[in-house]
Design a protein around this motif. Structure first.
Motif, PDB file in Angstrom:
ATOM      1  N   GLY A  63      12.798  20.183  23.476  1.00  0.00           N
ATOM      2  CA  GLY A  63      13.633  21.277  23.979  1.00  0.00           C
ATOM      3  C   GLY A  63      15.073  20.858  24.168  1.00  0.00           C
ATOM      4  O   GLY A  63      16.006  21.631  23.882  1.00  0.00           O
ATOM      5  N   TRP A  64      15.287  19.609  24.646  1.00  0.00           N
ATOM      6  CA  TRP A  64      16.671  19.120  24.787  1.00  0.00           C
ATOM      7  C   TRP A  64      17.349  19.044  23.419  1.00  0.00           C
ATOM      8  O   TRP A  64      18.522  19.407  23.278  1.00  0.00           O
ATOM      9  CB  TRP A  64      16.667  17.746  25.426  1.00  0.00           C
ATOM     10  N   GLY A  65      16.598  18.590  22.428  1.00  0.00           N
ATOM     11  CA  GLY A  65      17.180  18.515  21.090  1.00  0.00           C
ATOM     12  C   GLY A  65      17.585  19.884  20.571  1.00  0.00           C
ATOM     13  O   GLY A  65      18.653  20.044  19.970  1.00  0.00           O
ATOM     14  N   LYS A  66      16.763  20.899  20.803  1.00  0.00           N
ATOM     15  CA  LYS A  66      17.099  22.253  20.358  1.00  0.00           C
ATOM     16  C   LYS A  66      18.326  22.775  21.088  1.00  0.00           C
ATOM     17  O   LYS A  66      19.215  23.395  20.479  1.00  0.00           O
ATOM     18  CB  LYS A  66      15.908  23.179  20.574  1.00  0.00           C
ATOM     19  N   ARG A  67      18.373  22.548  22.391  1.00  0.00           N
ATOM     20  CA  ARG A  67      19.536  23.026  23.158  1.00  0.00           C
ATOM     21  C   ARG A  67      20.812  22.312  22.719  1.00  0.00           C
ATOM     22  O   ARG A  67      21.891  22.930  22.655  1.00  0.00           O
ATOM     23  CB  ARG A  67      19.296  22.834  24.655  1.00  0.00           C
ATOM     24  N   TYR A  68      20.709  21.028  22.441  1.00  0.00           N
ATOM     25  CA  TYR A  68      21.889  20.283  21.984  1.00  0.00           C
ATOM     26  C   TYR A  68      22.378  20.819  20.643  1.00  0.00           C
ATOM     27  O   TYR A  68      23.585  20.969  20.423  1.00  0.00           O
ATOM     28  CB  TYR A  68      21.539  18.802  21.874  1.00  0.00           C
ATOM     29  N   CYS A  69      21.445  21.116  19.745  1.00  0.00           N
ATOM     30  CA  CYS A  69      21.838  21.664  18.445  1.00  0.00           C
ATOM     31  C   CYS A  69      22.447  23.055  18.590  1.00  0.00           C
ATOM     32  O   CYS A  69      23.355  23.418  17.823  1.00  0.00           O
ATOM     33  CB  CYS A  69      20.628  21.709  17.510  1.00  0.00           C
ATOM     34  N   ASP A  70      21.952  23.829  19.556  1.00  0.00           N
ATOM     35  CA  ASP A  70      22.531  25.158  19.775  1.00  0.00           C
ATOM     36  C   ASP A  70      23.951  25.064  20.316  1.00  0.00           C
ATOM     37  O   ASP A  70      24.817  25.868  19.940  1.00  0.00           O
ATOM     38  CB  ASP A  70      21.655  25.959  20.742  1.00  0.00           C
ATOM     39  N   PRO A  73      26.407  23.271  16.857  1.00  0.00           N
ATOM     40  CA  PRO A  73      25.763  23.552  15.559  1.00  0.00           C
ATOM     41  C   PRO A  73      26.246  22.658  14.432  1.00  0.00           C
ATOM     42  O   PRO A  73      25.556  22.484  13.439  1.00  0.00           O
ATOM     43  CB  PRO A  73      26.145  25.017  15.299  1.00  0.00           C
ATOM     44  N   VAL A  74      27.453  22.080  14.582  1.00  0.00           N
ATOM     45  CA  VAL A  74      27.986  21.190  13.559  1.00  0.00           C
ATOM     46  C   VAL A  74      27.740  19.753  13.981  1.00  0.00           C
ATOM     47  O   VAL A  74      28.127  19.331  15.070  1.00  0.00           O
ATOM     48  CB  VAL A  74      29.499  21.424  13.346  1.00  0.00           C
ATOM     49  N   VAL A  75      27.072  18.993  13.129  1.00  0.00           N
ATOM     50  CA  VAL A  75      26.748  17.597  13.429  1.00  0.00           C
ATOM     51  C   VAL A  75      28.004  16.751  13.291  1.00  0.00           C
ATOM     52  O   VAL A  75      28.664  16.759  12.249  1.00  0.00           O
ATOM     53  CB  VAL A  75      25.644  17.077  12.486  1.00  0.00           C
ATOM     54  N   THR A  76      28.359  16.019  14.368  1.00  0.00           N
ATOM     55  CA  THR A  76      29.583  15.231  14.347  1.00  0.00           C
ATOM     56  C   THR A  76      29.366  13.749  14.638  1.00  0.00           C
ATOM     57  O   THR A  76      30.280  12.963  14.484  1.00  0.00           O
ATOM     58  CB  THR A  76      30.581  15.784  15.385  1.00  0.00           C
ATOM     59  N   GLY A  77      28.189  13.340  15.097  1.00  0.00           N
ATOM     60  CA  GLY A  77      27.991  11.926  15.422  1.00  0.00           C
ATOM     61  C   GLY A  77      26.509  11.604  15.516  1.00  0.00           C
ATOM     62  O   GLY A  77      25.626  12.425  15.217  1.00  0.00           O
ATOM     63  N   GLY A  83      19.648  14.417  17.964  1.00  0.00           N
ATOM     64  CA  GLY A  83      19.221  15.694  18.530  1.00  0.00           C
ATOM     65  C   GLY A  83      18.600  16.596  17.483  1.00  0.00           C
ATOM     66  O   GLY A  83      17.602  17.274  17.744  1.00  0.00           O
ATOM     67  N   ARG A  84      19.187  16.601  16.297  1.00  0.00           N
ATOM     68  CA  ARG A  84      18.646  17.413  15.207  1.00  0.00           C
ATOM     69  C   ARG A  84      17.263  16.920  14.793  1.00  0.00           C
ATOM     70  O   ARG A  84      16.372  17.725  14.519  1.00  0.00           O
ATOM     71  CB  ARG A  84      19.608  17.351  14.031  1.00  0.00           C
ATOM     72  N   ALA A  85      17.066  15.594  14.743  1.00  0.00           N
ATOM     73  CA  ALA A  85      15.762  15.048  14.349  1.00  0.00           C
ATOM     74  C   ALA A  85      14.707  15.329  15.418  1.00  0.00           C
ATOM     75  O   ALA A  85      13.572  15.717  15.112  1.00  0.00           O
ATOM     76  CB  ALA A  85      15.884  13.554  14.090  1.00  0.00           C
ATOM     77  N   ILE A  86      15.064  15.152  16.695  1.00  0.00           N
ATOM     78  CA  ILE A  86      14.110  15.391  17.780  1.00  0.00           C
ATOM     79  C   ILE A  86      13.678  16.849  17.821  1.00  0.00           C
ATOM     80  O   ILE A  86      12.518  17.177  18.100  1.00  0.00           O
ATOM     81  CB  ILE A  86      14.731  14.955  19.116  1.00  0.00           C
ATOM     82  N   ILE A 136      18.874  11.797   7.453  1.00  0.00           N
ATOM     83  CA  ILE A 136      19.693  11.643   6.244  1.00  0.00           C
ATOM     84  C   ILE A 136      20.639  12.829   6.076  1.00  0.00           C
ATOM     85  O   ILE A 136      21.844  12.663   5.850  1.00  0.00           O
ATOM     86  CB  ILE A 136      18.781  11.487   5.007  1.00  0.00           C
ATOM     87  N   LEU A 137      20.104  14.049   6.203  1.00  0.00           N
ATOM     88  CA  LEU A 137      20.948  15.233   6.060  1.00  0.00           C
ATOM     89  C   LEU A 137      21.978  15.318   7.173  1.00  0.00           C
ATOM     90  O   LEU A 137      23.120  15.744   6.955  1.00  0.00           O
ATOM     91  CB  LEU A 137      20.071  16.493   6.037  1.00  0.00           C
ATOM     92  N   GLY A 138      21.595  14.922   8.378  1.00  0.00           N
ATOM     93  CA  GLY A 138      22.551  14.926   9.480  1.00  0.00           C
ATOM     94  C   GLY A 138      23.684  13.944   9.263  1.00  0.00           C
ATOM     95  O   GLY A 138      24.850  14.244   9.566  1.00  0.00           O
TER      96      GLY A 138
END
Length: 402
Positions: A63-70, A73-77, A83-86, A136-138
């Motif tokens: 859930g933390w990973g989903k909230r962080y991605c929300d 939305p743009v992966v920067t680090g 967060g995206r993987a979790i 990898i995609l991130g």
């Protein structure tokens, strides 16, 4: 007799999977499970409690990973990548972790233990493939987010990148699962290898340009809007695609070149210049006095510094065919070509004005021809002029009175 026994043994080892056999295995699993529940209920309850806590912890982390991605939305680090993987952790994987802990702590029977291990292997391998794909995609997105051209180029390439990464990772995961289950995967690996080689040979040109596009995205030799030179072409980058790059030349036409061919050339990125250097060659006539020539480098330096340019050097260059040659070099800070062009023009006109004011003549191509007499002396290029005497009007041409 020995051969007959071996044949019977091999036949027994390769029993066909029939509905009746599946039913028998299911009944056995049910009976062993009920016996296990009756004999180890306390250990099972403790293991279920611990497993529930672990599942809840993993669900909270997901859930933390989903909230962080929300929120981002743009992966920067790296935090965004993790967060995206979790956030992609599956519920089935969390449940199988709990089941694995239960059967390991509560001494489950062989049938139950084998079943849980079977499903846990599948869940763990494919979950690892999902995590690897997202990482990898991130990293690809994080690597290119800060670039102005990335959203366009990466947006076009991401679909193919995702397809290639997903296919490669899940093919490896499938082979690992089958190998852990005792399946001979040699033929499958060979088939995938041959198929990959065939596809690569058939589309090697497309893949070469695709990987060149990815190289442009990652290595960043230039980006959209940059001014570059290559070969005899100069222009601004308008678009970076999967197959080609579009360049608007300074003459106005659009030039299209494949990414691979462009990267094979020496590219000059004018946008990333920290300065532009100009050079003037100035020739003065040979009749210029040496004392005046000594002052010319200082004059050129004064003119450059008066126009807020960085003076590099000025001095005597050599003895030309019809001039004494001097040279001045100076830098214009930054990559702005119009400012450099205007500054160079202003300095050139200022040099011309100063030399005129100092009575220093700029040479132009001249050539003098001398003719030699038979005795080696020089013959003037014009005939000698006889002196003209004034004629008395009262006398004739012969000097007599009229």
């Amino acid at each position: 007799m020995t051969n007959t026994t071996a044949a019977v043994s091999n036949t027994a080892d390769t029993v066909a999977l029939t509905p009746k056999l599946v039913q028998q295995q299911g009944q056995r699993l049910l009976v062993d499970g009920l016996d296990w529940l009756q004999g180890h209920w306390l250990q099972i309850l403790i293991a279920i409690g611990v497993a529930t806590l672990i599942v809840l912890a993993l669900a909270a982390l997901k859930g933390w990973g989903k909230r962080y991605c929300d929120r981002q939305p743009v992966v920067t680090g790296w935090s965004g990548v993790l967060g995206r993987a979790i956030a992609k952790t599956s519920t089935f994987f969390m449940v199988m972790i709990a089941a694995k802990l239960v059967v390991g702590y509560a001494d489950a029977p062989v049938a139950v233990n084998s079943t849980v291990n079977f499903f846990f292997t599948i869940a763990a391998v494919f979950q690892a493939a999902i995590w690897a794909r997202e990482v990898i995609l991130g990293l690809v997105e994080a690597r290119t987010t800060s670039e102005r051209h990335s959203s366009e180029a990466l947006g076009s390439a991401m679909g193919i990148i995702r397809l290639l990464v997903t296919f490669a990772l899940f093919a490896i995961a499938l082979i690992v699962v089958l190998d852990n289950l005792g399946v001979n995967v040699t033929g499958l690996v060979a088939g995938l290898g041959v198929g990959g080689i065939a596809i690569g040979l058939a589309a090697q040109g497309i893949f070469a340009d695709l990987f060149a596009a990815l190289s442009i995205i990652f290595d960043k030799p230039f980006r959209r809007g940059d001014s570059i030179n290559y070969d005899q072409t100069s222009g601004n980058i308008e678009a970076i695609g999967l197959k080609s790059t579009r360049i608007r030349s300074f003459q106005g036409e659009e030039r299209i070149i494949s990414n691979k061919q462009l990267l094979d050339k020496e590219i000059q990125n004018n946008t990333r210049r920290d300065h532009r250097r100009a050079k003037f060659a100035i020739g003065v006539i040979y009749q210029t006095a040496p004392e005046v020539c000594e002052r010319i480098p200082g004059i050129l330096k004064e003119i450059v510094e008066a126009h807020d340019r960085v003076f590099v050097r000025a001095g005597f260059l050599g003895f030309g065919a019809s001039s004494l040659d001097f040279e001045v070099e100076f830098d214009s800070p930054g990559a702005d070509f119009p400012a450099f062009y205007d500054g160079r023009t202003a300095i050139g006109i200022a040099i011309l004005k100063r030399l005129n004011a100092e009575k220093i003549e700029i040479a132009y191509p001249t050539q003098t021809t001398f003719t030699a007499a038979p005795d080696g002396t020089l013959v003037m290029p014009y005939a000698q002029v006889q002196p003209v005497h004034e004629v008395d009007p009262r006398r004739g041409a012969s000097g007599e009175h009229a």
